[in-house]
Design a protein around this motif. Sequence first.
Motif, PDB file in Angstrom:
ATOM      1  N   LEU A  61      10.118  -6.938   4.630  1.00 18.67           N
ATOM      2  CA  LEU A  61      11.102  -6.660   5.670  1.00 18.67           C
ATOM      3  C   LEU A  61      11.246  -7.875   6.588  1.00 18.67           C
ATOM      4  CD1 LEU A  61       9.921  -3.096   6.850  1.00 18.67           C
ATOM      5  CD2 LEU A  61      11.647  -3.637   5.109  1.00 18.67           C
ATOM      6  N   THR A  62      12.327  -7.899   7.337  1.00 14.66           N
ATOM      7  CA  THR A  62      12.485  -8.866   8.418  1.00 14.66           C
ATOM      8  C   THR A  62      12.626  -8.078   9.714  1.00 14.66           C
ATOM      9  OG1 THR A  62      14.895  -8.924   8.252  1.00 14.66           O
ATOM     10  CG2 THR A  62      13.659 -10.559   6.952  1.00 14.66           C
ATOM     11  N   ALA A  63      12.305  -8.730  10.820  1.00 13.08           N
ATOM     12  CA  ALA A  63      12.421  -8.094  12.136  1.00 13.08           C
ATOM     13  C   ALA A  63      13.357  -8.935  12.989  1.00 13.08           C
ATOM     14  CB  ALA A  63      11.055  -7.985  12.792  1.00 13.08           C
ATOM     15  N   GLU A  64      14.300  -8.272  13.614  1.00  9.18           N
ATOM     16  CA  GLU A  64      15.287  -8.942  14.468  1.00  9.18           C
ATOM     17  C   GLU A  64      15.235  -8.280  15.846  1.00  9.18           C
ATOM     18  OE1 GLU A  64      19.810  -7.760  14.466  1.00  9.18           O
ATOM     19  OE2 GLU A  64      19.405  -9.216  12.868  1.00  9.18           O
ATOM     20  N   ARG A  65      15.024  -9.095  16.877  1.00 15.94           N
ATOM     21  CA  ARG A  65      14.927  -8.542  18.229  1.00 15.94           C
ATOM     22  C   ARG A  65      16.264  -7.942  18.631  1.00 15.94           C
ATOM     23  NH1 ARG A  65      11.303  -7.672  22.010  1.00 15.94           N
ATOM     24  NH2 ARG A  65       9.840  -9.274  21.437  1.00 15.94           N
ATOM     25  N   SER A 121       0.838  -1.204   0.000  1.00 19.09           N
ATOM     26  CA  SER A 121       0.000   0.000   0.000  1.00 19.09           C
ATOM     27  C   SER A 121       0.874   1.255   0.000  1.00 19.09           C
ATOM     28  CB  SER A 121      -0.913   0.013   1.231  1.00 19.09           C
ATOM     29  OG  SER A 121      -0.155   0.303   2.394  1.00 19.09           O
ATOM     30  N   GLU A 122       0.263   2.384  -0.283  1.00 23.11           N
ATOM     31  CA  GLU A 122       1.001   3.650  -0.290  1.00 23.11           C
ATOM     32  C   GLU A 122       1.642   3.933   1.073  1.00 23.11           C
ATOM     33  OE1 GLU A 122       0.238   8.403  -1.183  1.00 23.11           O
ATOM     34  OE2 GLU A 122      -1.265   6.944  -1.773  1.00 23.11           O
ATOM     35  N   THR A 126       0.647   3.086  14.792  1.00 23.51           N
ATOM     36  CA  THR A 126       0.347   2.990  13.364  1.00 23.51           C
ATOM     37  C   THR A 126       1.574   2.515  12.596  1.00 23.51           C
ATOM     38  OG1 THR A 126      -1.286   4.752  13.578  1.00 23.51           O
ATOM     39  CG2 THR A 126      -0.467   4.284  11.349  1.00 23.51           C
ATOM     40  N   ILE A 127       2.725   3.072  12.925  1.00 23.26           N
ATOM     41  CA  ILE A 127       3.980   2.676  12.270  1.00 23.26           C
ATOM     42  C   ILE A 127       4.259   1.201  12.532  1.00 23.26           C
ATOM     43  CG2 ILE A 127       6.495   3.030  12.323  1.00 23.26           C
ATOM     44  CD1 ILE A 127       5.784   6.041  12.943  1.00 23.26           C
ATOM     45  N   ASN A 128       4.049   0.766  13.760  1.00 21.55           N
ATOM     46  CA  ASN A 128       4.247  -0.654  14.086  1.00 21.55           C
ATOM     47  C   ASN A 128       3.283  -1.546  13.310  1.00 21.55           C
ATOM     48  OD1 ASN A 128       6.468  -0.958  15.930  1.00 21.55           O
ATOM     49  ND2 ASN A 128       5.258   0.211  17.403  1.00 21.55           N
ATOM     50  N   THR A 129       2.063  -1.093  13.089  1.00 23.77           N
ATOM     51  CA  THR A 129       1.101  -1.867  12.297  1.00 23.77           C
ATOM     52  C   THR A 129       1.622  -2.060  10.875  1.00 23.77           C
ATOM     53  OG1 THR A 129      -0.777  -1.106  13.606  1.00 23.77           O
ATOM     54  CG2 THR A 129      -1.257  -1.907  11.378  1.00 23.77           C
ATOM     55  N   PHE A 130       2.111  -0.973  10.262  1.00 22.13           N
ATOM     56  CA  PHE A 130       2.650  -1.083   8.908  1.00 22.13           C
ATOM     57  C   PHE A 130       3.896  -1.964   8.875  1.00 22.13           C
ATOM     58  CE2 PHE A 130       0.520   3.198   8.224  1.00 22.13           C
ATOM     59  CZ  PHE A 130      -0.564   2.644   7.543  1.00 22.13           C
ATOM     60  N   LEU A 131       4.746  -1.858   9.882  1.00 16.33           N
ATOM     61  CA  LEU A 131       5.939  -2.714   9.945  1.00 16.33           C
ATOM     62  C   LEU A 131       5.548  -4.183  10.057  1.00 16.33           C
ATOM     63  CD1 LEU A 131       8.146  -0.474  12.228  1.00 16.33           C
ATOM     64  CD2 LEU A 131       8.689  -1.160   9.876  1.00 16.33           C
ATOM     65  N   THR A 132       4.554  -4.474  10.879  1.00 12.29           N
ATOM     66  CA  THR A 132       4.075  -5.849  11.024  1.00 12.29           C
ATOM     67  C   THR A 132       3.566  -6.381   9.690  1.00 12.29           C
ATOM     68  OG1 THR A 132       3.525  -5.482  13.339  1.00 12.29           O
ATOM     69  CG2 THR A 132       2.417  -7.324  12.248  1.00 12.29           C
ATOM     70  N   ARG A 133       2.831  -5.557   8.954  1.00 11.11           N
ATOM     71  CA  ARG A 133       2.322  -5.968   7.635  1.00 11.11           C
ATOM     72  C   ARG A 133       3.461  -6.223   6.654  1.00 11.11           C
ATOM     73  NH1 ARG A 133      -2.493  -1.558   6.679  1.00 11.11           N
ATOM     74  NH2 ARG A 133      -3.820  -2.199   8.409  1.00 11.11           N
ATOM     75  N   LEU A 134       4.463  -5.337   6.663  1.00  6.90           N
ATOM     76  CA  LEU A 134       5.589  -5.503   5.745  1.00  6.90           C
ATOM     77  C   LEU A 134       6.401  -6.752   6.067  1.00  6.90           C
ATOM     78  CD1 LEU A 134       6.595  -1.753   5.477  1.00  6.90           C
ATOM     79  CD2 LEU A 134       5.837  -3.203   3.577  1.00  6.90           C
ATOM     80  N   VAL A 135       6.516  -7.092   7.334  1.00  7.18           N
ATOM     81  CA  VAL A 135       7.192  -8.333   7.728  1.00  7.18           C
ATOM     82  C   VAL A 135       6.356  -9.529   7.278  1.00  7.18           C
ATOM     83  CG1 VAL A 135       7.920  -9.743   9.702  1.00  7.18           C
ATOM     84  CG2 VAL A 135       8.509  -7.302   9.622  1.00  7.18           C
ATOM     85  N   ALA A 136       5.044  -9.472   7.507  1.00  3.55           N
ATOM     86  CA  ALA A 136       4.152 -10.570   7.110  1.00  3.55           C
ATOM     87  C   ALA A 136       4.176 -10.782   5.595  1.00  3.55           C
ATOM     88  CB  ALA A 136       2.724 -10.295   7.586  1.00  3.55           C
TER      89      ALA A 136
END
Length: 131
Positions: A58-62, A9-10, A44-54
């Motif tokens: 992107l990947t997420a590393e603790r 999404s945009e 909101t930013i975390n929601t978009f990050l979660t979507r991009l990882v899903a």
Amino acid sequence: MPPALPTISESEWTIASVVWAEDGLTANEIADRLPKSVRWKLKTINTFLTRLVAKGVLTAERDGRAFRYHTRISRERCVRAESKSFLQRVFNGAAAPMLAHFCETADLTPEQIEELRLILNRKSPNKKHPQ
């Protein structure tokens, strides 16, 4: 054949663009680097990050209590996929009418016009090109 790239999404593009520019950021760091016109809350930013990882963009590393986000799919691959999708949706897959439309409606500098000429000359089947 490689799997189809995800649709972004945009708003997801806005977030992904920050990570493409500077890999390995936390959500707070991404928020700090967003354009000033973007006034999203961290949730909101975390929601978009979660979507991009899903979606596998992107990947997420603790990293302690936070996550660091890294690119998994390059901006270039996503641009290529979006371009193909746009071309198919808007111009029925026909590149020449799309290119003509943008050339006629865009403000192009002489340098950009010359660059387009060079690209078209390389594509021309009647030209011999040095290898």
